[in-house]
Design an enzyme around this catalytic site. Sequence first.
Site, PDB file in Angstrom:
ATOM      1  N   TRP A 103      39.424  48.252  41.246  1.00 26.59           N
ATOM      2  CA  TRP A 103      40.409  48.926  40.228  1.00 26.59           C
ATOM      3  C   TRP A 103      39.593  49.896  39.280  1.00 26.59           C
ATOM      4  CZ3 TRP A 103      45.176  48.906  41.791  1.00 26.59           C
ATOM      5  CH2 TRP A 103      45.579  47.864  42.381  1.00 26.59           C
ATOM      6  N   ASP A 171      41.252  47.710  30.886  1.00 32.13           N
ATOM      7  CA  ASP A 171      42.388  47.229  32.031  1.00 32.13           C
ATOM      8  C   ASP A 171      42.196  45.822  31.904  1.00 32.13           C
ATOM      9  OD1 ASP A 171      43.829  46.492  34.080  1.00 32.13           O
ATOM     10  OD2 ASP A 171      42.914  47.857  35.262  1.00 32.13           O
ATOM     11  N   LYS A 195      50.420  39.393  37.019  1.00 35.43           N
ATOM     12  CA  LYS A 195      49.326  38.606  37.232  1.00 35.43           C
ATOM     13  C   LYS A 195      49.234  37.406  36.147  1.00 35.43           C
ATOM     14  CE  LYS A 195      47.075  41.750  40.073  1.00 35.43           C
ATOM     15  NZ  LYS A 195      46.732  43.224  39.563  1.00 35.43           N
TER      16      LYS A 195
HETATM   17  C1  LIG Z   1      46.536  44.557  40.126  1.00 29.31           C
HETATM   18  C2  LIG Z   1      45.489  45.327  39.075  1.00 29.31           C
HETATM   19  C3  LIG Z   1      45.731  46.746  38.943  1.00 29.31           C
HETATM   20  C4  LIG Z   1      47.149  47.303  39.365  1.00 29.31           C
HETATM   21  O1  LIG Z   1      48.150  47.133  38.886  1.00 29.31           O
HETATM   22  P1  LIG Z   1      49.759  47.980  39.164  1.00 29.31           P
HETATM   23  O2  LIG Z   1      50.658  47.392  37.755  1.00 29.31           O
HETATM   24  O3  LIG Z   1      50.040  47.319  40.311  1.00 29.31           O
HETATM   25  O4  LIG Z   1      49.604  49.181  38.940  1.00 29.31           O
HETATM   26  C5  LIG Z   1      45.122  47.232  38.267  1.00 29.31           C
HETATM   27  N1  LIG Z   1      44.198  46.858  37.545  1.00 29.31           N
HETATM   28  C6  LIG Z   1      43.722  45.748  37.946  1.00 29.31           C
HETATM   29  C7  LIG Z   1      42.330  44.988  37.471  1.00 29.31           C
HETATM   30  C8  LIG Z   1      44.654  44.779  38.799  1.00 29.31           C
HETATM   31  O5  LIG Z   1      44.067  43.568  38.971  1.00 29.31           O
END
Ligand SMILES: *Cc1c(COP(=O)(O)O)cnc(C)c1O
Length: 359
Positions: A103, A171, A195
């Site tokens: 990511w 993030d 998540k």
């Molecule tokens: C799942 C995930 C994403 C992607 O998220 P979306 O909402 O599908 O764009 C980005 N960063 C991390 C750390 C993730 O686990």
Amino acid sequence: MADRIYNFNPGPATLPLPALKKAQEEFLNYRETGMSIIETSHRSPEFEGVLEDTKSLIKELLKVPDDYHILFLGGGASLQFAMIAMNFIPEAGSADYINTGTWSTKAIKEAGIIARHNVAATSEDKNFCYIPEKFNFDPNAAYVHITTNNTIKGTQWHEFPDTAGKPLLADMSSDIMSRTLDVAKFAMIYAGAQKNLGPSGVTVIMIQDEFAKTAREGLPTMLSYDTHIKKNSLFNTPPVFPIYMVKLVMEWIKDQGGLEEVDKINRKKADLIYDAIDGSDGYYKGTAQKKDRSIMNLTMRMENEDLEKKFISKAKEKNLHGLKGHRSVGGIRASMYNAFPLEGAEKLAEFMQQFKKNN
Ligand SMILES: *Cc1c(COP(=O)(O)O)cnc(C)c1O
């Protein structure tokens, strides 16, 4: 509920049953309005109530300081990769990124489309099995960006980097609300909801006011944080149902006793599985460096892929679902976010020992 599986899916992921039930209860007739919350205007008092309650629960649980805005946007965490670079890397400026996995790599790629940037550290040399400790920061960088939990590689920042006063952006898609946090260390935090917060469709963003003011002007309206701050996430129709679900999940966290309690249970769950790995004489091999292991996404390998396949399919027979590693890395991954029950971790640890005996 007997027909619910132990759901180790990495995202969308298992949600607290009480939150799902509450949504079901209220779905057809939200608080005597004679309609569902998803049939209600996003400018109605009912939805405004939902929005404000969600915000104040997030503020309360994470102890978010008063000078932060909380936003609810569409487009997933992935849209933030681009929006951040567009808004906060000044013309002819640059930003620092620490690359700790899939990511982060994507965030870096998006920044690269838009502006100059510097990779201040990377753990790519060892297939992202660790969190770097030395950083080569650019003194002129507008911010430093990290991914706090590496969903696919199974590592997590347990201590955050010292950026010498540079705004730190994170993030936190796969570990937000899984532990207590000093939000003030971060100029901005963002997380796709699917998540740890609720269903997919909304990204929760916390952004410090002073930092938000450094954003570039002249961007397309929807891509400017300023728009959403000024309009309290109501510039256009927000993801009404996902926001409502996030509220129910926040209420559930509060009922659990808040983040201290959730954190304790998350650690207990992770310890059960890591102990099973470490006590297996190498039958199960953790892929992440021990001190950087993730509490949320626990990754491991076995001797060969056939054995892993067998493990995954036998686990499924025991109601343990979703243990296949990400297609890019293979192996086994147990994702155990907040809503994943302790009992499920006990069952998996037990299964790991049984499987080792029989195979
Ligand atoms: C799942 C995930 C994403 C992607 O998220 P979306 O909402 O599908 O764009 C980005 N960063 C991390 C750390 C993730 O686990």
